[in-house]
Design a protein around this motif. Structure first.
Motif, mmCIF file in Angstrom:
data_model
loop_
_atom_site.group_PDB
_atom_site.id
_atom_site.type_symbol
_atom_site.label_atom_id
_atom_site.label_comp_id
_atom_site.label_asym_id
_atom_site.label_seq_id
_atom_site.Cartn_x
_atom_site.Cartn_y
_atom_site.Cartn_z
ATOM 1 N N GLU A 72 -15.988 44.324 19.077
ATOM 2 C CA GLU A 72 -15.167 45.075 20.156
ATOM 3 C C GLU A 72 -15.939 45.222 21.397
ATOM 4 O O GLU A 72 -17.023 45.527 21.489
ATOM 5 C CB GLU A 72 -14.737 46.650 19.587
ATOM 6 C CG GLU A 72 -13.660 46.288 18.395
ATOM 7 C CD GLU A 72 -13.295 47.627 18.020
ATOM 8 O OE1 GLU A 72 -13.309 48.727 18.779
ATOM 9 O OE2 GLU A 72 -13.069 47.774 16.750
ATOM 10 N N GLN A 73 -15.182 45.003 22.558
ATOM 11 C CA GLN A 73 -15.832 45.237 23.798
ATOM 12 C C GLN A 73 -16.333 46.711 24.027
ATOM 13 O O GLN A 73 -15.472 47.586 23.835
ATOM 14 C CB GLN A 73 -14.830 44.885 24.920
ATOM 15 C CG GLN A 73 -15.315 44.831 26.167
ATOM 16 C CD GLN A 73 -14.471 44.381 27.501
ATOM 17 O OE1 GLN A 73 -13.269 44.153 26.945
ATOM 18 N NE2 GLN A 73 -14.717 44.246 28.627
ATOM 19 N N GLY A 74 -17.499 46.849 24.372
ATOM 20 C CA GLY A 74 -18.077 48.030 24.781
ATOM 21 C C GLY A 74 -19.033 48.419 23.542
ATOM 22 O O GLY A 74 -19.511 49.635 23.711
ATOM 23 N N SER A 75 -18.849 47.821 22.359
ATOM 24 C CA SER A 75 -19.507 48.461 21.001
ATOM 25 C C SER A 75 -21.102 48.273 21.405
ATOM 26 O O SER A 75 -21.687 49.221 20.753
ATOM 27 C CB SER A 75 -19.013 47.619 19.882
ATOM 28 O OG SER A 75 -19.577 46.223 20.018
ATOM 29 N N ALA A 76 -21.675 47.364 22.011
ATOM 30 C CA ALA A 76 -23.031 47.038 22.269
ATOM 31 C C ALA A 76 -23.462 48.129 23.178
ATOM 32 O O ALA A 76 -24.473 48.776 23.005
ATOM 33 C CB ALA A 76 -23.637 45.550 22.826
ATOM 34 N N GLY A 77 -22.726 48.516 24.009
ATOM 35 C CA GLY A 77 -23.001 49.481 25.164
ATOM 36 C C GLY A 77 -23.066 50.854 24.285
ATOM 37 O O GLY A 77 -23.821 51.742 24.664
ATOM 38 N N SER A 78 -21.960 50.996 23.584
ATOM 39 C CA SER A 78 -21.907 52.448 22.754
ATOM 40 C C SER A 78 -23.128 52.447 21.790
ATOM 41 O O SER A 78 -23.774 53.415 21.321
ATOM 42 C CB SER A 78 -20.959 52.204 22.034
ATOM 43 O OG SER A 78 -19.670 52.505 22.612
ATOM 44 N N ALA A 79 -23.776 51.189 21.243
ATOM 45 C CA ALA A 79 -24.803 51.071 20.426
ATOM 46 C C ALA A 79 -26.103 51.504 21.064
ATOM 47 O O ALA A 79 -26.909 52.510 20.583
ATOM 48 C CB ALA A 79 -25.122 49.791 19.782
ATOM 49 N N VAL A 80 -26.214 51.216 22.398
ATOM 50 C CA VAL A 80 -27.424 51.519 23.226
ATOM 51 C C VAL A 80 -27.373 53.190 23.381
ATOM 52 O O VAL A 80 -28.465 53.564 22.984
ATOM 53 C CB VAL A 80 -27.237 51.020 24.603
ATOM 54 C CG1 VAL A 80 -28.450 51.561 25.519
ATOM 55 C CG2 VAL A 80 -27.411 49.619 24.445
ATOM 56 N N VAL A 81 -26.349 53.738 23.250
ATOM 57 C CA VAL A 81 -26.418 55.296 23.493
ATOM 58 C C VAL A 81 -26.940 55.765 22.151
ATOM 59 O O VAL A 81 -27.868 56.865 22.240
ATOM 60 C CB VAL A 81 -24.869 55.736 23.795
ATOM 61 C CG1 VAL A 81 -24.743 57.242 23.594
ATOM 62 C CG2 VAL A 81 -24.483 55.308 25.251
ATOM 63 N N HIS A 82 -26.436 55.221 21.091
ATOM 64 C CA HIS A 82 -26.891 55.979 19.783
ATOM 65 C C HIS A 82 -28.470 55.463 19.649
ATOM 66 O O HIS A 82 -29.112 56.266 18.863
ATOM 67 C CB HIS A 82 -25.893 55.424 18.955
ATOM 68 C CG HIS A 82 -24.547 56.060 18.697
ATOM 69 N ND1 HIS A 82 -24.582 57.391 18.307
ATOM 70 C CD2 HIS A 82 -23.484 55.548 19.261
ATOM 71 C CE1 HIS A 82 -23.212 57.650 18.550
ATOM 72 N NE2 HIS A 82 -22.558 56.667 19.210
ATOM 73 N N SER A 116 -22.746 45.364 15.053
ATOM 74 C CA SER A 116 -22.130 44.494 14.283
ATOM 75 C C SER A 116 -20.654 44.211 14.624
ATOM 76 O O SER A 116 -19.969 43.171 14.152
ATOM 77 C CB SER A 116 -22.303 44.783 12.813
ATOM 78 O OG SER A 116 -21.283 46.080 12.441
ATOM 79 N N GLU A 117 -20.036 45.000 15.255
ATOM 80 C CA GLU A 117 -18.668 45.000 15.673
ATOM 81 C C GLU A 117 -18.543 44.237 17.069
ATOM 82 O O GLU A 117 -19.345 43.785 17.627
ATOM 83 C CB GLU A 117 -18.018 46.382 16.125
ATOM 84 C CG GLU A 117 -18.076 47.309 14.939
ATOM 85 C CD GLU A 117 -17.556 48.687 15.640
ATOM 86 O OE1 GLU A 117 -17.269 48.872 16.411
ATOM 87 O OE2 GLU A 117 -17.346 49.701 14.366
#
Length: 143
Positions: free
Chosen positions: A55-65, A52-53
């Protein structure tokens, strides 16, 4: 006003504050959740929050989680949370521009639904798959 400082992501259930990542201690039927089950729920919620953020890279971080939630849900044989994790990976891949990867994950969501004979959210998955094929210009598969 936006900040250029990087977002710090905590990975401990106890470290996270806030309603959107709070993990329950019991299941819907009142039985206690194991630490692994609580961690799966935490990872799913954190992945969703990151999606939902803007910020750049937040979707990539979401994939990790979501990937962590996927691995843990498989370890506990929780097919419903496995399906949620795969759906989250699909959404994150779509947000990062990996349309074909998103389609593959959504097709996996549909497979899991058939395997567990539980179809909640499948109509959304079919609609999103059609939208993604449209984005690719493959109107035959979209239709």
């Amino acid at each position: 006003e936006t900040s250029s400082s990087p977002t710090t992501i905590t990975t401990s259930v106890e470290d996270v504050q806030g309603e959107d990542t709070a993990t329950p201690k019991t299941s819907a039927d009142g039985s206690p959740l194991s630490d692994i089950e609580r961690e799966v729920i935490y990872e799913l919620k954190l992945g969703k929050r990151l999606l939902s953020e803007d910020e750049q890279g937040s979707a990539g971080s979401a994939v990790v989680h979501f990937n962590k939630a996927l691995l843990l849900s498989r370890k506990t044989a929780d097919r419903i949370r496995e399906r949620r994790a795969v759906r989250g990976i699909a959404a994150a891949r779509r947000k990062t521009g990996d349309v074909k990867g998103a389609i593959a994950m959504l097709e996996r969501v549909l497979e899991i639904s058939k395997e567990v004979d539980e179809y909640t959210g499948d109509s959304d998955a079919y609609g999103t798959i059609a939208d993604l094929y449209t984005e690719l210009g493959d109107y035959e598969k979209a239709g």
